[in-house]
Design a protein around this motif. Structure first.
Motif, PDB file in Angstrom:
ATOM      1  N   GLU A  71       0.846  -1.186   0.000  1.00  0.00           N
ATOM      2  CA  GLU A  71       0.000   0.000   0.000  1.00  0.00           C
ATOM      3  C   GLU A  71       0.886   1.242   0.000  1.00  0.00           C
ATOM      4  O   GLU A  71       2.044   1.176   0.430  1.00  0.00           O
ATOM      5  CB  GLU A  71      -0.932  -0.019   1.209  1.00  0.00           C
ATOM      6  CG  GLU A  71      -1.941  -1.152   1.132  1.00  0.00           C
ATOM      7  CD  GLU A  71      -2.934  -1.157   2.294  1.00  0.00           C
ATOM      8  OE1 GLU A  71      -2.863  -0.266   3.162  1.00  0.00           O
ATOM      9  OE2 GLU A  71      -3.775  -2.064   2.322  1.00  0.00           O
ATOM     10  N   PRO A  72       0.361   2.379  -0.472  1.00  0.00           N
ATOM     11  CA  PRO A  72       1.184   3.590  -0.579  1.00  0.00           C
ATOM     12  C   PRO A  72       1.918   3.982   0.708  1.00  0.00           C
ATOM     13  O   PRO A  72       3.031   4.467   0.659  1.00  0.00           O
ATOM     14  CB  PRO A  72       0.175   4.667  -0.993  1.00  0.00           C
ATOM     15  CG  PRO A  72      -0.902   3.911  -1.696  1.00  0.00           C
ATOM     16  CD  PRO A  72      -0.989   2.579  -1.001  1.00  0.00           C
ATOM     17  N   GLY A  73       1.343   3.755   1.877  1.00  0.00           N
ATOM     18  CA  GLY A  73       1.984   4.158   3.121  1.00  0.00           C
ATOM     19  C   GLY A  73       3.004   3.170   3.653  1.00  0.00           C
ATOM     20  O   GLY A  73       3.658   3.434   4.674  1.00  0.00           O
ATOM     21  N   ASP A  74       3.185   2.024   2.991  1.00  0.00           N
ATOM     22  CA  ASP A  74       4.113   0.996   3.478  1.00  0.00           C
ATOM     23  C   ASP A  74       5.559   1.425   3.276  1.00  0.00           C
ATOM     24  O   ASP A  74       5.894   2.061   2.277  1.00  0.00           O
ATOM     25  CB  ASP A  74       3.890  -0.331   2.744  1.00  0.00           C
ATOM     26  CG  ASP A  74       2.587  -1.003   3.131  1.00  0.00           C
ATOM     27  OD1 ASP A  74       2.127  -0.802   4.269  1.00  0.00           O
ATOM     28  OD2 ASP A  74       2.029  -1.731   2.288  1.00  0.00           O
ATOM     29  N   ASP A  75       6.398   1.034   4.213  1.00  0.00           N
ATOM     30  CA  ASP A  75       7.838   1.265   4.099  1.00  0.00           C
ATOM     31  C   ASP A  75       8.447   0.081   3.344  1.00  0.00           C
ATOM     32  O   ASP A  75       9.105  -0.771   3.934  1.00  0.00           O
ATOM     33  CB  ASP A  75       8.448   1.424   5.489  1.00  0.00           C
ATOM     34  CG  ASP A  75       9.921   1.792   5.435  1.00  0.00           C
ATOM     35  OD1 ASP A  75      10.395   2.210   4.363  1.00  0.00           O
ATOM     36  OD2 ASP A  75      10.591   1.638   6.475  1.00  0.00           O
TER      37      ASP A  75
END
Length: 192
Positions: A71-75
């Motif tokens: 997902e976009p917020g994953d590191d």
């Protein structure tokens, strides 16, 4: 095989951040990550696996490693694997020591799966997301590492015969992408 030996054998398995993929990536592709959670047990490490719920659209009732889409917020893939493991089985990210990764695995359903290997030596108290996970269980790493357990099978999918791995475990059918990722783990870790 203990924690230090696993760490040594996984050394250098993850590409540097921002590095280009080593293998061609088919397009379009859906990036995903899974956690190969190795749990410290007195009799040797065990691998955490889940059974997906029967009502899911994709891969219902199949055995899988905790994980899912990036997902976009994953590191990166490790962040996605840790997030998904927390969401699916309640495994706190702080309880997992990332030890390495395996080469990406490309599925026939257009996923590029990044397997992340993590060590867990804290007590586990699983909390399942019952919308996605019907059960969680552990398989001895020694079973995964033994080449005698790497069976091959095949089926016809969309008119094409496809071969895949199956790992035996009482009452479970570990096959497909999950089995292939575990066989790759065995290849990298080497003989028991």
């Amino acid at each position: 095989m203990d924690r230090d030996e696993i760490r040594r054998r996984l050394e250098g398995t993850c590409p540097p951040a921002g590095a280009a993929p080593q293998t061609p990536v088919p397009a379009p592709v859906i990036p995903a990550a899974v956690l190969i959670g190795l749990v410290a047990r007195a009799e040797g490490p065990h691998v955490i696996l889940t059974e997906r719920t029967a009502h899911l659209r994709d891969h219902p009732s199949e055995i899988s490693l905790p994980g899912g889409r990036l997902e976009p917020g994953d590191d990166g893939p490790a962040g996605a694997a840790l997030r998904e493991a927390f969401e699916e089985i309640g495994l706190p990210p702080a309880n997992v020591e990332i030890m390495g990764c395996l080469p990406p695995y490309h599925t026939i359903s257009a996923y590029c799966v990044y397997p992340i290997v993590g060590w867990i030596d804290r007590p586990l108290d699983f909390v399942l997301d019952t919308r996605e996970v019907a059960d969680v269980f552990e398989v001895p790493l020694s079973l995964v590492l033994d080449p005698a357990n790497h069976h091959r099978d095949s089926l016809v999918y969309e008119g094409v015969s496809r071969a895949f791995y199956v790992l035996p475990f009482p009452g479970r059918r570990i096959w497909g992408a999950t089995a292939a990722i575990l066989v790759e783990l065995a290849r990298i870790l080497g003989p028991i």
